[in-house]
Design a protein around this motif. Structure first.
Motif, mmCIF file in Angstrom:
data_model
loop_
_atom_site.group_PDB
_atom_site.id
_atom_site.type_symbol
_atom_site.label_atom_id
_atom_site.label_comp_id
_atom_site.label_asym_id
_atom_site.label_seq_id
_atom_site.Cartn_x
_atom_site.Cartn_y
_atom_site.Cartn_z
ATOM 1 N N PHE A 1 -27.859 -15.278 -5.359
ATOM 2 C CA PHE A 1 -29.115 -15.663 -4.725
ATOM 3 C C PHE A 1 -29.629 -14.491 -3.878
ATOM 4 O O PHE A 1 -28.848 -13.828 -3.192
ATOM 5 C CB PHE A 1 -28.914 -16.854 -3.781
ATOM 6 N N TRP A 2 -30.928 -14.271 -3.902
ATOM 7 C CA TRP A 2 -31.586 -13.361 -2.968
ATOM 8 C C TRP A 2 -32.436 -14.182 -2.005
ATOM 9 O O TRP A 2 -33.230 -15.033 -2.439
ATOM 10 C CB TRP A 2 -32.492 -12.367 -3.698
ATOM 11 N N TYR A 3 -32.265 -13.915 -0.704
ATOM 12 C CA TYR A 3 -33.026 -14.597 0.334
ATOM 13 C C TYR A 3 -33.751 -13.561 1.194
ATOM 14 O O TYR A 3 -33.341 -12.404 1.291
ATOM 15 C CB TYR A 3 -32.095 -15.389 1.264
ATOM 16 N N ARG A 4 -34.785 -14.042 1.855
ATOM 17 C CA ARG A 4 -35.495 -13.236 2.852
ATOM 18 C C ARG A 4 -35.549 -14.043 4.140
ATOM 19 O O ARG A 4 -35.831 -15.251 4.110
ATOM 20 C CB ARG A 4 -36.915 -12.918 2.353
ATOM 21 N N GLN A 5 -35.277 -13.377 5.269
ATOM 22 C CA GLN A 5 -35.294 -14.056 6.559
ATOM 23 C C GLN A 5 -36.257 -13.373 7.518
ATOM 24 O O GLN A 5 -36.171 -12.169 7.751
ATOM 25 C CB GLN A 5 -33.889 -14.091 7.186
ATOM 26 N N THR A 6 -37.166 -14.153 8.071
ATOM 27 C CA THR A 6 -38.074 -13.682 9.107
ATOM 28 C C THR A 6 -38.128 -14.728 10.211
ATOM 29 O O THR A 6 -37.776 -15.892 10.007
ATOM 30 C CB THR A 6 -39.502 -13.461 8.570
ATOM 31 N N MET A 7 -38.586 -14.307 11.359
ATOM 32 C CA MET A 7 -38.717 -15.247 12.468
ATOM 33 C C MET A 7 -39.735 -16.333 12.141
ATOM 34 O O MET A 7 -39.544 -17.497 12.456
ATOM 35 C CB MET A 7 -39.139 -14.498 13.735
ATOM 36 N N MET A 8 -40.805 -15.930 11.471
ATOM 37 C CA MET A 8 -41.897 -16.872 11.226
ATOM 38 C C MET A 8 -41.535 -17.904 10.169
ATOM 39 O O MET A 8 -41.835 -19.091 10.320
ATOM 40 C CB MET A 8 -43.153 -16.108 10.788
ATOM 41 N N ARG A 9 -40.902 -17.462 9.101
ATOM 42 C CA ARG A 9 -40.698 -18.352 7.950
ATOM 43 C C ARG A 9 -39.251 -18.770 7.766
ATOM 44 O O ARG A 9 -38.945 -19.554 6.854
ATOM 45 C CB ARG A 9 -41.227 -17.693 6.683
ATOM 46 N N GLY A 10 -38.352 -18.254 8.611
ATOM 47 C CA GLY A 10 -36.955 -18.635 8.472
ATOM 48 C C GLY A 10 -36.330 -18.024 7.233
ATOM 49 O O GLY A 10 -36.696 -16.923 6.801
ATOM 50 N N LEU A 11 -35.412 -18.748 6.619
ATOM 51 C CA LEU A 11 -34.671 -18.273 5.446
ATOM 52 C C LEU A 11 -35.370 -18.783 4.185
ATOM 53 O O LEU A 11 -35.499 -19.988 3.986
ATOM 54 C CB LEU A 11 -33.242 -18.793 5.517
ATOM 55 N N GLU A 12 -35.813 -17.870 3.341
ATOM 56 C CA GLU A 12 -36.532 -18.238 2.121
ATOM 57 C C GLU A 12 -35.745 -17.775 0.897
ATOM 58 O O GLU A 12 -35.341 -16.606 0.837
ATOM 59 C CB GLU A 12 -37.888 -17.543 2.060
ATOM 60 N N LEU A 13 -35.585 -18.641 -0.078
ATOM 61 C CA LEU A 13 -34.967 -18.245 -1.338
ATOM 62 C C LEU A 13 -35.998 -17.504 -2.183
ATOM 63 O O LEU A 13 -37.104 -17.994 -2.392
ATOM 64 C CB LEU A 13 -34.475 -19.467 -2.102
ATOM 65 N N LEU A 14 -35.616 -16.337 -2.674
ATOM 66 C CA LEU A 14 -36.510 -15.561 -3.526
ATOM 67 C C LEU A 14 -36.205 -15.816 -4.996
ATOM 68 O O LEU A 14 -37.103 -16.119 -5.787
ATOM 69 C CB LEU A 14 -36.381 -14.071 -3.222
ATOM 70 N N ILE A 15 -34.932 -15.682 -5.372
ATOM 71 C CA ILE A 15 -34.558 -15.817 -6.779
ATOM 72 C C ILE A 15 -33.094 -16.210 -6.883
ATOM 73 O O ILE A 15 -32.294 -15.877 -6.017
ATOM 74 C CB ILE A 15 -34.852 -14.511 -7.552
ATOM 75 N N TYR A 16 -32.783 -16.926 -7.970
ATOM 76 C CA TYR A 16 -31.416 -17.393 -8.227
ATOM 77 C C TYR A 16 -31.026 -17.002 -9.645
ATOM 78 O O TYR A 16 -31.764 -17.270 -10.592
ATOM 79 C CB TYR A 16 -31.375 -18.909 -8.043
ATOM 80 N N PHE A 17 -29.880 -16.352 -9.783
ATOM 81 C CA PHE A 17 -29.319 -15.980 -11.076
ATOM 82 C C PHE A 17 -28.058 -16.807 -11.334
ATOM 83 O O PHE A 17 -27.268 -17.053 -10.412
ATOM 84 C CB PHE A 17 -28.889 -14.499 -11.089
ATOM 85 N N ASN A 18 -27.857 -17.184 -12.579
ATOM 86 C CA ASN A 18 -26.597 -17.769 -12.996
ATOM 87 C C ASN A 18 -26.142 -17.055 -14.252
ATOM 88 O O ASN A 18 -26.913 -16.964 -15.224
ATOM 89 C CB ASN A 18 -26.728 -19.271 -13.243
ATOM 90 N N ASN A 19 -24.919 -16.558 -14.246
ATOM 91 C CA ASN A 19 -24.408 -15.764 -15.377
ATOM 92 C C ASN A 19 -25.385 -14.668 -15.781
ATOM 93 O O ASN A 19 -25.675 -14.461 -16.968
ATOM 94 C CB ASN A 19 -24.094 -16.678 -16.563
ATOM 95 N N ASN A 20 -25.914 -13.977 -14.785
ATOM 96 C CA ASN A 20 -26.790 -12.813 -14.925
ATOM 97 C C ASN A 20 -28.200 -13.158 -15.405
ATOM 98 O O ASN A 20 -29.011 -12.259 -15.599
ATOM 99 C CB ASN A 20 -26.202 -11.770 -15.880
ATOM 100 N N VAL A 21 -28.502 -14.423 -15.573
ATOM 101 C CA VAL A 21 -29.805 -14.843 -16.070
ATOM 102 C C VAL A 21 -30.624 -15.425 -14.920
ATOM 103 O O VAL A 21 -30.114 -16.281 -14.184
ATOM 104 C CB VAL A 21 -29.656 -15.901 -17.187
#
Lengths: 116, 114
Positions: A33-53
């Motif tokens: 999983f890739w996440y982005r964290q900012t004060m304004m928006r908190g923790l946001e999921l950007l993208i999820y991979f499973n078995n490289n897909v």
């Protein structure tokens, strides 16, 4: 095990430049999983991979963002061109594929990105 | 759909006193529930989880959480707070029958005063 490894830990770049963030998940983990964290928006999921897909990229903000996972031990998140509003801490997390007896995520230390 | 709420942005407690950080959730099926802690300039670190079984779950650093199905809550607790417990705490939920992606709360900042 060294845990999830991210590089660089800090990145300062100018608006318009290309930025590449790197992640090495824990060996044997096949979800990333890739996440982005900012004060304004908190923790946001950007993208999820499973078995490289890529399974779910609905959180990727716009076409300037792209992510790849060429093999089980490496993933990149690229921003081109970068903008000041992309400034945030970007986390990578890995886990075993969820199933009966769900698995917790293991987070890397993050990359603090500053776009000027 | 799944969602999680942490109603308090910040919790203040004196060292030695018990602490509670609240979390409520909403799922269609059975919930998988997690607590994570984030220390300054670090990534999130797993504390404990509820999958099934006993409603009281014990985790790292003396923390525990109680799963309450009727109240759809999973509050984090510790009998005696330490100054070193000061950090950002995240609750997360995943619906057993849903996506493999957990939903995280916005986080609660715990401040333990000496």
């Amino acid at each position: 095990d060294a845990g999830v490894i991210q590089s660089p830990r800090h990145e300062v770049t100018e608006m318009g430049q290309e930025v590449t963030l790197r992640c090495k998940p824990i060996s044997g983990h096949n979800s990333l999983f890739w996440y982005r964290q900012t004060m304004m928006r908190g923790l946001e999921l950007l993208i999820y991979f499973n078995n490289n897909v890529p399974i779910d990229d609905s959180g990727m903000p716009e076409d300037r963002f792209s992510a790849k996972m060429p093999n089980a031990s490496f993933s990149t998140l690229k921003i081109q061109p970068s903008e000041p509003r992309d400034s945030a801490v970007y986390f990578c997390a890995s886990t075993k594929t969820p199933g009966l007896g769900d698995y917790e995520q293991y987070f890397g230390p993050g990359t603090r990105l500053t776009v000027t | 759909a799944q969602s999680v709420a942490q109603p308090e942005d910040q919790v203040n407690v004196a060292e030695g006193n018990p602490l509670t950080v609240k979390c409520t959730y909403s799922v269609s099926g059975n919930p998988y529930l997690f607590w994570y802690v984030q220390y300054p300039n670090r990534g999130l670190q797993f504390l404990l989880k509820y999958i099934t079984g006993d409603n009281l779950v014990k985790g790292s650093y003396g923390f525990e959480a109680e799963f309450n199905k009727s109240q759809t809550s999973f509050h984090l607790k510790k009998p005696s707070a330490l100054v070193s417990d000061s950090a950002l705490y995240f609750c997360a939920v995943r619906d057993e029958g849903g996506s493999y992606i957990p939903t995280f709360g916005r986080g609660t900042s715990l401040i333990v005063h000496p």
